[in-house]
Write a protein that holds these residues in place. Structure first.
Motif, short mmCIF file in Angstrom:
data_model
loop_
_atom_site.label_atom_id
_atom_site.label_comp_id
_atom_site.label_asym_id
_atom_site.label_seq_id
_atom_site.Cartn_x
_atom_site.Cartn_y
_atom_site.Cartn_z
N LEU A 1 0.84 -1.21 0.00
CA LEU A 1 0.00 0.00 0.00
C LEU A 1 0.87 1.25 0.00
O LEU A 1 0.59 2.20 -0.74
CB LEU A 1 -0.91 0.00 1.22
N ALA A 2 1.92 1.26 0.82
CA ALA A 2 2.79 2.44 0.91
C ALA A 2 3.50 2.68 -0.42
O ALA A 2 3.61 3.83 -0.87
CB ALA A 2 3.81 2.24 2.03
N VAL A 3 3.97 1.62 -1.06
CA VAL A 3 4.64 1.76 -2.36
C VAL A 3 3.66 2.29 -3.40
O VAL A 3 3.98 3.18 -4.20
CB VAL A 3 5.24 0.40 -2.80
N THR A 4 2.44 1.75 -3.41
CA THR A 4 1.43 2.19 -4.36
C THR A 4 1.03 3.63 -4.11
O THR A 4 0.82 4.42 -5.05
CB THR A 4 0.20 1.27 -4.29
N SER B 1 10.15 -2.74 -5.57
CA SER B 1 10.69 -2.31 -4.28
C SER B 1 10.87 -3.54 -3.40
O SER B 1 10.49 -3.57 -2.22
CB SER B 1 9.74 -1.31 -3.62
N LEU B 2 11.46 -4.56 -3.99
CA LEU B 2 11.70 -5.82 -3.29
C LEU B 2 12.90 -6.51 -3.94
O LEU B 2 13.37 -6.11 -5.00
CB LEU B 2 10.46 -6.71 -3.33
N CYS C 1 18.35 1.95 -11.15
CA CYS C 1 18.54 1.80 -9.71
C CYS C 1 18.28 3.14 -9.02
O CYS C 1 18.93 4.14 -9.33
CB CYS C 1 19.96 1.33 -9.42
N VAL C 2 17.33 3.16 -8.08
CA VAL C 2 16.91 4.40 -7.44
C VAL C 2 17.28 4.37 -5.95
O VAL C 2 16.78 3.54 -5.20
CB VAL C 2 15.40 4.64 -7.59
N PHE D 1 10.21 3.71 -1.44
CA PHE D 1 9.28 4.77 -1.79
C PHE D 1 9.92 5.77 -2.76
O PHE D 1 9.22 6.43 -3.53
CB PHE D 1 8.78 5.45 -0.52
N ALA D 2 11.24 5.85 -2.73
CA ALA D 2 11.94 6.69 -3.70
C ALA D 2 11.72 6.18 -5.12
O ALA D 2 11.51 6.95 -6.05
CB ALA D 2 13.44 6.75 -3.37
N ALA D 3 11.77 4.84 -5.29
CA ALA D 3 11.62 4.26 -6.63
C ALA D 3 10.25 4.56 -7.24
O ALA D 3 10.16 5.05 -8.37
CB ALA D 3 11.90 2.75 -6.58
N PRO D 4 9.14 4.28 -6.55
CA PRO D 4 7.83 4.61 -7.16
C PRO D 4 7.60 6.11 -7.29
O PRO D 4 6.83 6.53 -8.16
CB PRO D 4 6.82 3.96 -6.20
N PHE D 5 8.24 6.91 -6.44
CA PHE D 5 8.11 8.36 -6.60
C PHE D 5 8.77 8.80 -7.91
O PHE D 5 8.24 9.64 -8.64
CB PHE D 5 8.73 9.07 -5.40
#
Length: 477
Positions: free
Chosen positions: A39-42, A103-104, A163-164, A229-233
């Motif tokens: 949920l946080a990643v989404t 993110s895994l 890579c983020v 969270f940096a990656a999906p942002f």
């Protein structure tokens, strides 16, 4: 598309206008803690960091969240079952997506002498799929540096993946978040992390820490931190660019733009790679009046070279010009030969003046091409890489290069970049090389000439196509 741990049913109802949950056949029961991570990643991909007492930003795209984690995830030490689910879904449904977030992955630092199955499988897929994959660098950045335990985690070492890492602030004064994994990556693929995006930091470096606010429930939020969270942002920024630029830009071109606009600041490249991204999608693709930004995209020819002119005006220009170039390619990989991992590579040279020719002192023979400026793409950003690697390979098997020089106007006449495609197979000659995708961004900037953009556009009006912004539309299912 996001691969993660799922989404709690109660919250999924609230975000269902933008998010669909997909659960592959044969997957075990969901783990509630992993659903909260999903949920946080989404949330980060949909809205970016949530703003207290303010309306959230409009989502840039629809998201399919594919749950690949279940209650048995801790029994899968190397997480191969998780990788297999991702691989199977990409093979079956991957063509329906442009952007992917991971993110895994295994909680282990990259090893120079070994390519993990996670890295090789995903690199092989993204070499030809046309996707742009955002992969979290890892949260092991505070571990033992001398032992190399603070380096990026697989599969973020992939050459065809972005890579983020995480920045600790969105302000002008920023640095790598203390937990964010560092570089360098393996050779090839040494410049890692590729980019940084804001990932939050609960450690106070200035007056106040800046956490990353995400959804915690249907009507509540929490503050957290992580490269997860940096990656999906960062993906959200890319989605905004693709949504507003029609079909003019490929995902690889967006990757090149992200790297091109990234700024390292005063930070060590080992910590921040090419730098923190420009998170405003409009600023990624638009130019100031004193700037021209040119994008080339396509496939590199085999057995020849590609010449990319640096567009300058025929009218007199004012002052010194800053020229920046960023080149990104996709390459097939050879995991059985870690030292010769990429089968494709490139050499890019800058030729500033078309009338300055090398002449052999003995024969008087003139060179076919103009002189090159040999240090345009400096090796200074690779200061932690052994000298013998730089000397023997010359970075020609890297998939991303970026350089910048300030040039006096008198030293420029029809400047250009020439790109040469290198190819190999198992470290030797490749008897059947194939064309590979590329994206090249060239930026020209003058601090004094505020008519530069109009001058360049006027001269190349019939050859350059301005990228037009689409009308903003509401995103929902």
């Amino acid at each position: 598309m996001i691969f993660d741990g799922g989404i709690p049913a109660s919250t999924l109802k609230v975000i269902s206008p933008w998010v669909s949950l997909i659960e592959p056949v044969g997957l075990g029961k969901a783990d509630s803690s992993l659903e909260m991570h999903g949920l946080a990643v989404t949330s980060a991909a949909l809205f970016g960091p949530l703003k207290p007492d303010k309306t959230s930003d409009t989502p840039a795209c629809l998201i399919d969240h594919v749950r690949v984690l279940d209650q048995d995830w801790q029994n899968d030490i190397e997480a191969w079952a998780i990788l297999d689910r991702i691989d199977q879904f990409l093979k079956k449904e991957g063509e329906n997506y442009q952007l992917v977030n991971l993110s895994l992955g295994p909680d282990m630092a990259v090893d120079d002498d070994e390519v993990t199955r996670w890295t090789s499988v995903l690199d092989d897929h993204f070499a030809t799929s046309g996707h742009l994959a955002f992969v979290a660098a890892g949260n092991n950045g505070a571990r033992d540096s001398e032992a190399g335990l603070d380096r990026i985690c697989p599969p973020s070492d992939g050459v065809n993946l972005l890579c983020v890492g995480a920045a600790d602030s969105r302000d002008l004064n920023w640095s790598r978040a203390p937990y964010s994994a560092q570089g360098p990556g393996r050779a090839p693929g040494m410049m890692k992390p590729d980019i940084l995006a804001f990932g939050g930091s609960l450690t106070a470096r200035g007056l106040f820490p800046q956490g990353f606010a995400v959804l915690e429930g249907s009507k509540s939020a929490t503050v957290t931190q992580g490269t997860s969270f940096a990656a999906p942002f960062a993906l959200r920024t890319a989605a905004s660019v693709l949504a507003q630029r029609s079909n003019e830009l490929s995902p690889l071109a967006v990757r090149a733009l992200l790297v091109h606009r990234a700024e390292q600041g005063e930070n060590d490249v080992k910590e921040v790679g090419w730098g923190r991204i420009e998170e405003n999608p409009l600023l990624l693709v638009t130019c100031d009046d004193n700037e021209a930004l040119i994008l080339f995209q396509g496939k590199l020819p085999v057995g020849s070279f590609l010449r990319a002119p640096v567009p300058l005006s025929e009218e007199p220009l004012i002052g010194t010009l800053s020229i920046t170039a960023t080149l990104v390619i996709l390459s097939d990989v050879d995991p059985e030969h870690p030292g010769a991992y990429t089968r494709g590579g490139m050499e890019i040279v800058f030729r500033p003046h078309d009338q300055k020719i090398n002449i052999d002192k003995k024969s008087g023979k003139r060179s076919f091409h103009p002189k090159t400026q040999s240090n345009f793409f400096s090796t200074k950003d690779y200061h932690d890489v052994p000298e013998q690697v730089l000397r023997s390979e010359g970075l020609k098997w890297e998939t991303t290069r970026k350089g910048q020089k300030n040039k006096r106007l008198g030293t420029l006449r029809n400047p250009c970049f020439d790109i040469y495609y290198n190819h190999r197979d198992e470290g030797g000659k490749n008897s059947d090389p194939q064309q590979i995708p590329y994206a090249l961004v060239i930026g020209v900037r003058s601090e004094k000439d505020h008519q530069l953009y109009n001058k360049v556009l006027s001269r190349y009006r019939n050859r350059l196509i301005p990228i037009k912004q689409q009308q903003r539309i509401q995103v929902g299912r």
